[in-house]
Design a protein around this motif. Structure first.
Motif, PDB file in Angstrom:
ATOM      1  N   ARG A  69       0.835  -1.196   0.000  1.00  0.00           N
ATOM      2  CA  ARG A  69       0.000   0.000   0.000  1.00  0.00           C
ATOM      3  C   ARG A  69       0.875   1.254   0.000  1.00  0.00           C
ATOM      4  N   THR A  70       0.333   2.337  -0.609  1.00  0.00           N
ATOM      5  CA  THR A  70       1.071   3.593  -0.718  1.00  0.00           C
ATOM      6  C   THR A  70       0.164   4.762  -0.355  1.00  0.00           C
ATOM      7  N   ILE A  71       0.662   5.654   0.483  1.00  0.00           N
ATOM      8  CA  ILE A  71      -0.081   6.833   0.897  1.00  0.00           C
ATOM      9  C   ILE A  71       0.641   8.087   0.418  1.00  0.00           C
ATOM     10  N   GLY A  72      -0.106   9.090   0.002  1.00  0.00           N
ATOM     11  CA  GLY A  72       0.454  10.369  -0.400  1.00  0.00           C
ATOM     12  C   GLY A  72       0.056  11.458   0.583  1.00  0.00           C
ATOM     13  N   LEU A  73       1.032  12.252   1.022  1.00  0.00           N
ATOM     14  CA  LEU A  73       0.794  13.374   1.930  1.00  0.00           C
ATOM     15  C   LEU A  73       1.259  14.644   1.234  1.00  0.00           C
ATOM     16  N   ARG A  74       0.420  15.650   1.184  1.00  0.00           N
ATOM     17  CA  ARG A  74       0.736  16.843   0.387  1.00  0.00           C
ATOM     18  C   ARG A  74       0.784  18.110   1.233  1.00  0.00           C
ATOM     19  N   ALA A  75       1.791  18.954   0.977  1.00  0.00           N
ATOM     20  CA  ALA A  75       1.891  20.282   1.568  1.00  0.00           C
ATOM     21  C   ALA A  75       2.237  21.282   0.469  1.00  0.00           C
ATOM     22  N   ASP A  76       1.851  22.543   0.658  1.00  0.00           N
ATOM     23  CA  ASP A  76       2.125  23.591  -0.319  1.00  0.00           C
ATOM     24  C   ASP A  76       3.200  24.532   0.213  1.00  0.00           C
ATOM     25  N   PHE A  77       3.854  25.304  -0.680  1.00  0.00           N
ATOM     26  CA  PHE A  77       4.959  26.134  -0.195  1.00  0.00           C
ATOM     27  C   PHE A  77       5.103  27.481  -0.907  1.00  0.00           C
ATOM     28  N   ASP A  78       4.035  27.982  -1.553  1.00  0.00           N
ATOM     29  CA  ASP A  78       4.123  29.297  -2.185  1.00  0.00           C
ATOM     30  C   ASP A  78       3.597  30.378  -1.247  1.00  0.00           C
ATOM     31  N   ALA A  79       4.009  31.630  -1.513  1.00  0.00           N
ATOM     32  CA  ALA A  79       3.617  32.785  -0.702  1.00  0.00           C
ATOM     33  C   ALA A  79       2.638  33.665  -1.480  1.00  0.00           C
ATOM     34  N   LEU A  80       2.255  34.780  -0.847  1.00  0.00           N
ATOM     35  CA  LEU A  80       1.241  35.672  -1.408  1.00  0.00           C
ATOM     36  C   LEU A  80       1.838  37.046  -1.759  1.00  0.00           C
ATOM     37  N   PRO A  81       1.242  37.744  -2.735  1.00  0.00           N
ATOM     38  CA  PRO A  81       1.695  39.111  -3.066  1.00  0.00           C
ATOM     39  C   PRO A  81       1.061  40.144  -2.124  1.00  0.00           C
ATOM     40  N   ILE A  82       1.394  40.056  -0.835  1.00  0.00           N
ATOM     41  CA  ILE A  82       0.867  40.958   0.189  1.00  0.00           C
ATOM     42  C   ILE A  82       2.030  41.465   1.028  1.00  0.00           C
ATOM     43  N   GLN A  83       1.982  42.737   1.412  1.00  0.00           N
ATOM     44  CA  GLN A  83       3.004  43.299   2.285  1.00  0.00           C
ATOM     45  C   GLN A  83       2.711  42.898   3.729  1.00  0.00           C
ATOM     46  N   GLU A  84       3.646  42.204   4.359  1.00  0.00           N
ATOM     47  CA  GLU A  84       3.451  41.789   5.743  1.00  0.00           C
ATOM     48  C   GLU A  84       3.519  42.991   6.681  1.00  0.00           C
ATOM     49  N   GLU A  85       2.602  43.049   7.649  1.00  0.00           N
ATOM     50  CA  GLU A  85       2.566  44.144   8.610  1.00  0.00           C
ATOM     51  C   GLU A  85       2.850  43.650  10.031  1.00  0.00           C
ATOM     52  N   ASN A  86       3.567  42.549  10.136  1.00  0.00           N
ATOM     53  CA  ASN A  86       4.025  42.063  11.435  1.00  0.00           C
ATOM     54  C   ASN A  86       5.443  42.566  11.696  1.00  0.00           C
ATOM     55  N   ASP A  87       5.885  42.396  12.923  1.00  0.00           N
ATOM     56  CA  ASP A  87       7.232  42.850  13.280  1.00  0.00           C
ATOM     57  C   ASP A  87       7.991  41.735  13.993  1.00  0.00           C
ATOM     58  N   PHE A  88       7.974  40.538  13.394  1.00  0.00           N
ATOM     59  CA  PHE A  88       8.685  39.405  13.968  1.00  0.00           C
ATOM     60  C   PHE A  88      10.169  39.494  13.619  1.00  0.00           C
ATOM     61  N   PRO A  89      11.012  38.842  14.407  1.00  0.00           N
ATOM     62  CA  PRO A  89      12.427  38.736  14.017  1.00  0.00           C
ATOM     63  C   PRO A  89      12.601  37.987  12.695  1.00  0.00           C
ATOM     64  N   TYR A  90      11.628  37.130  12.382  1.00  0.00           N
ATOM     65  CA  TYR A  90      11.731  36.323  11.161  1.00  0.00           C
ATOM     66  C   TYR A  90      10.779  36.816  10.066  1.00  0.00           C
ATOM     67  N   LYS A  91      10.334  38.067  10.119  1.00  0.00           N
ATOM     68  CA  LYS A  91       9.374  38.573   9.137  1.00  0.00           C
ATOM     69  C   LYS A  91       9.960  38.519   7.728  1.00  0.00           C
ATOM     70  N   SER A  92       9.082  38.606   6.748  1.00  0.00           N
ATOM     71  CA  SER A  92       9.500  38.542   5.343  1.00  0.00           C
ATOM     72  C   SER A  92      10.540  39.601   5.015  1.00  0.00           C
ATOM     73  N   THR A  93      11.559  39.181   4.289  1.00  0.00           N
ATOM     74  CA  THR A  93      12.591  40.114   3.826  1.00  0.00           C
ATOM     75  C   THR A  93      12.353  40.549   2.381  1.00  0.00           C
ATOM     76  N   VAL A  94      11.238  40.124   1.799  1.00  0.00           N
ATOM     77  CA  VAL A  94      10.923  40.438   0.407  1.00  0.00           C
ATOM     78  C   VAL A  94       9.764  41.437   0.381  1.00  0.00           C
ATOM     79  N   ASP A  95      10.008  42.584  -0.167  1.00  0.00           N
ATOM     80  CA  ASP A  95       8.992  43.630  -0.201  1.00  0.00           C
ATOM     81  C   ASP A  95       7.778  43.185  -1.005  1.00  0.00           C
ATOM     82  N   GLY A  96       6.590  43.277  -0.397  1.00  0.00           N
ATOM     83  CA  GLY A  96       5.354  42.958  -1.103  1.00  0.00           C
ATOM     84  C   GLY A  96       5.051  41.494  -1.242  1.00  0.00           C
ATOM     85  N   VAL A  97       5.854  40.627  -0.636  1.00  0.00           N
ATOM     86  CA  VAL A  97       5.635  39.176  -0.714  1.00  0.00           C
ATOM     87  C   VAL A  97       5.774  38.597   0.691  1.00  0.00           C
TER      88      VAL A  97
END
Length: 384
Positions: A69-97
């Protein structure tokens, strides 16, 4: 606490998540993210890692025992064209994405499960981990399928999962049958005649025409879709001009159209075409509709949904599993995978917070090990 949660490498999941959050890439442009995922998988050992499926898709295969038997598990990994308005240490470094839907969290959870499965191999059969690009634009799933996903990497069933703010933290929600809507993402351009804002008689104003289109379209669902059905038309962008004293030459409207039946979809799309054309003409403008990749209704297999819910109940306790759970008018291109293979898609509650796609959305990292533990439990339960 679930026993598997205690065994997972939560520190590594946090590291992967924060790295991907800092370095987001838009749909079907995720070259660096894909390379990062593939490199991480290869470090675990034991996996056959195939890349470049449907442009940036990845399938990692791990076998244990002699099960067929075989099982498939799926996850996605794309981002959105939105400017992040959080202030985390790990916040997006790409303007508008930014990763403002949690796909970085989804991928980190599946990587956490991948690491644990490679170390324990407490299953009998084959698990295929499907890392998919381009979910937000409905391109990635179809691209991987067209590139021979299920012919090259056969599975008996395929499973997906999404975090949802507002649902109780750490609880799983399963819904048999139709769970998410079809989506059509359209762009409409209305062309008029630009000029001086103080001399409107020499212009043809596309903003006025576009405003009339927006208001008229809001009657489609309320007056044409049966109350027992569900549909929504959202105009999320209205782009025209740059100055208050200038009549723009054109206006761009971007639509998100969501329906749950083929009949309603045909009717809603037909009415949008008619309204755009007639309203534009009535103001002396011309119009063009650019249709995006059409989505599909996400339909969970009843048997696989019940099976996954039972496995989750055994792993986390009946009080942590809601079955049947809610359905939403959001959309997912995992729907295309469920058209090819039976399986199910579930929601994982992330507790209070801004909804996905909001500039201040924050993925709850506390659910990283919970989601990873579900993937492990599902694999071990399905491939018992």
């Amino acid at each position: 606490m679930n026993a598997i949660v205690k065994q997972l490498d939560t520190e590594a999941m946090t590291e992967w998540f924060e790295h991907m959050h800092r370095h987001p890439e838009l749909s079907m442009q995720e070259e660096r993210t894909a390379a990062y995922i593939a490199e991480t998988l290869r470090r675990f050992g034991g996996y056959e890692v195939e890349t470049g499926i449907g442009k940036h898709g990845i399938v990692a295969t791990l076998k244990a025992g002699d099960g067929d038997r075989t099982i498939g598990l799926r996850a996605d990994f794309d981002a959105l064209p939105i400017q992040e308005e959080n202030d985390f240490p790990y916040k997006s470094t790409v303007d508008g994405v930014a990763h403002l839907c949690g796909h970085d969290g989804h991928t980190s959870m599946l990587l956490g499960a991948a690491k644990h499965l490679a170390e324990t191999k407490n299953f009998n059969g084959t698990v295929r981990l499907i890392f998919q690009p381009g979910e937000e634009t409905m391109e990635g799933g179809p691209a991987m399928i067209e590139d021979g996903l299920f012919e090259r990497f056969p599975v008996d069933a395929v499973f997906g999962m999404h975090n949802i703010p507002g649902l109780e933290e750490g609880k799983f929600y399963f819904h048999p049958g139709e769970m998410m809507s079809a989506v059509d993402n359209w762009e409409v351009e209305i062309v008029g005649k630009g000029g001086h804002g103080g001399i409107p008689e020499l212009t043809i104003d596309p903003v006025v025409a576009g405003s009339s289109v927006v208001m008229a379209i809001q009657s489609i669902v309320s007056r044409n879709v049966a109350p027992a059905n569900r549909a929504v038309v959202t105009i999320g962008a209205f782009l025209a001009g740059n100055a208050g004293n200038v009549v723009a030459g054109n206006a761009i409207l971007r639509f998100s159209i969501r329906t749950t039946t083929p009949e309603d979809r045909e009717m809603v799309l037909g009415n949008i075409r008619r309204i755009v054309d007639h309203q534009s003409q009535s103001f002396g403008c011309t119009s063009e509709i650019r249709e995006g990749v059409p989505g599909a209704v996400l339909v969970n297999d009843a048997g696989e949904t019940e099976r996954a819910a039972r496995i989750a109940q055994a792993a986390f306790g009946k009080d942590q599993v809601i079955y049947p759970g809610p359905s939403f008018l959001a959309s997912e291109d995992f729907a295309f995978m469920l058209q090819k293979k039976k399986g199910t898609y579930c929601f994982l509650g992330s507790g209070p917070g801004k909804m996905v796609h909001h500039p201040e959305y924050c993925f709850n990292q506390d659910i990283l090990p919970v989601g990873a533990a579900y993937w492990v439990a599902l694999t071990e339960g399905y491939l018992r």
